[in-house]
Design an enzyme around this catalytic site. Sequence first.
Site, short mmCIF file in Angstrom:
data_model
loop_
_atom_site.label_atom_id
_atom_site.label_comp_id
_atom_site.label_asym_id
_atom_site.label_seq_id
_atom_site.Cartn_x
_atom_site.Cartn_y
_atom_site.Cartn_z
N ASN A 129 1.17 1.44 6.11
CA ASN A 129 1.94 0.72 5.10
C ASN A 129 2.96 -0.15 5.83
O ASN A 129 3.79 0.37 6.58
CB ASN A 129 2.65 1.71 4.18
CG ASN A 129 3.52 1.01 3.13
OD1 ASN A 129 3.32 -0.16 2.83
ND2 ASN A 129 4.48 1.72 2.60
N GLY A 130 2.88 -1.44 5.64
CA GLY A 130 3.81 -2.35 6.31
C GLY A 130 3.13 -3.62 6.74
O GLY A 130 2.04 -3.96 6.29
N GLY B 233 -0.72 0.25 -5.03
CA GLY B 233 -1.91 -0.54 -4.70
C GLY B 233 -3.07 -0.16 -5.60
O GLY B 233 -3.40 1.03 -5.69
N TYR C 119 12.12 -2.03 -7.59
CA TYR C 119 10.85 -2.24 -8.29
C TYR C 119 9.70 -1.36 -7.83
O TYR C 119 9.00 -0.78 -8.65
CB TYR C 119 10.45 -3.72 -8.15
CG TYR C 119 9.09 -4.05 -8.72
CD1 TYR C 119 8.85 -3.96 -10.08
CD2 TYR C 119 8.04 -4.47 -7.90
CE1 TYR C 119 7.60 -4.26 -10.62
CE2 TYR C 119 6.79 -4.77 -8.42
CZ TYR C 119 6.57 -4.67 -9.78
OH TYR C 119 5.35 -4.95 -10.30
N CYS D 229 13.93 -1.10 2.94
CA CYS D 229 13.66 -2.13 1.93
C CYS D 229 14.35 -1.77 0.61
O CYS D 229 14.00 -0.79 -0.04
CB CYS D 229 12.16 -2.26 1.73
SG CYS D 229 11.71 -3.44 0.43
N CYS E 262 0.81 -1.21 0.00
CA CYS E 262 0.00 0.00 0.00
C CYS E 262 0.85 1.26 0.00
O CYS E 262 2.07 1.23 0.09
CB CYS E 262 -0.94 0.02 1.20
SG CYS E 262 -0.13 -0.27 2.76
#
Length: 560
Positions: A181-182, A106, A322, A316, A80
């Site tokens: 988000n997570g 998302g 990506y 991350c 998200c």
Amino acid sequence: MASAAAATTLQHHHHLSTSSRHNQTLLLQPSPSTIKLNPKPKLRSQTLKVSQNPISTFFSPSPQINGDDDDDDDKPREECGVVGIYGDPEASRLCYLSLHALQHRGQEGSGIVTVNEDGVLQSITGVGLVSDVFNQSKLDQLPGSSAIGHVRYSTAGASMLKNVQPFVAGYRYGSVGVAHNGNLVNYQKLRNTLEDSGSIFNTSSDTEVVLHLIAISQKRPFFLRIIEACQQLEGAYSMVFLTEDKLVAVRDPHGFRPLVMGRRSNGAVVFASETCALDLIDATYEREVCPGEMVVVDKEGVRTCCLMPHPEPKQCIFEHIYFSLPNSIVFGKSVYESRHAFGKILATEAPVECDVVIAVPDSGVVAALGYAEQAGVPFQQGLIRSHYVGRTFIEPSQKIRDFGVKLKLAPVKAVLEGKRVVVVDDSIVRGTTSSKIVRLLKEAGAKEVHMRIASPPIIGSCYYGVDTPSPEELISNRMNVDEIRDFIGCDSLAFLPLDRLRNLLGGESRNFCYACFSGKYPIEPTELKVKRVGDFVDDGLTGGSDSIDGGWVQAPRVLK
């Protein structure tokens, strides 16, 4: 905890849930024993008994999503994106535009919560793209100068709408909205503890745990409740909270998922998952929200404090490979420059005689440009991507081979025919899509097809907010490079070496998470089962967590 539950008055102010099939208004009136739902259009009235749990968030029944999941979109899925805006009279419209900029994070659902002039939190959520959920009349129902928003990825499911964020809940001191988000690796443990104490959960989302923890906290003022709640969380979270008078942004101590802060010319403060959301609404990027930091924005200004002592950041790396748009600045670095450098490294580490370099669009384009520049070979568009393919389509009765890939990618024979082709992609997950792309290129006349992957081999699942297959499904966890090459049918195959990736990042290398490439997790998922978001169809509307066992994967056991 029981006394806290008894003291809580359930209030859910003017929650509007929308979908393509119906538009319901849920008016939840405070009552010690019942809540009456008055839907529009006219439907049968229902009465629900309410237990004495600290909070309870209600969502309208979700529409069925027609169509099958698309197996050809063989990529990790970012769960998200979040947005928060404070101090702008057009907060809901700016939030809408920001979510549109984050749509790549998302596509399955989106929502916006605002605070009106009476201090009431109003919410509209729906299934589909941002442009499908919101229109002028919907945004007119969301007045106010503060807003939070959310876009969500999940597989299609019968009861998905109730999991679309932001969530809004009433507790004894007011109302709070949250967008997250997570992914929390200790979600099930926290949920079990809360349920043992009488809490009732209405979604299968780990975000709801945070609301319960805030509601039972004895701390005052509100931001201390958030701190106490976050001290019990393990895993990845970048969250924005909205109350009657405050906007609060928090990021987990490891900083797994991105969260940036910006400001508009009128002084409005903006938080977003990526800087591309700031660019669209003419907000100037100021800085990242630091790992372990909480930023509180209200009429007194902007204040910041440390949530808790935080370890080394573990951001991350897949955000740069990506997830994020190339025009974003993520973790203080240009995504475009990172991907271009990945491509140049591939050309140096795995050169091959070729006539043309092409990309798997869109995420492979920048790395392909870097490869072509370093190799001194022209880059051309050998594959054209269609941006108009929805989640459902009608296939003729006579089966077409590789139909899903052909719907999305069309080869350009004039570029490919008789050529030795290097095709650059960002990653290989299961390998199914890569094999179809290779076949597509050879059928279009490519003499040779050499695959170059701008990431190391993915050997481990992610537990920090990315929807990845189980390790057994990851092709690089089962095969070596030569075996993968034979499986996908290309003439040669090379991945970005992990050590070269680390070298490129230099002194910042230790600040990134490489768990999906190394299998070494910064926070070990020690529970017997770890949530894999969005992987089950029945996500808990009709039963407890035991009834959705298919949506959980076994975590690796930690040997002490």
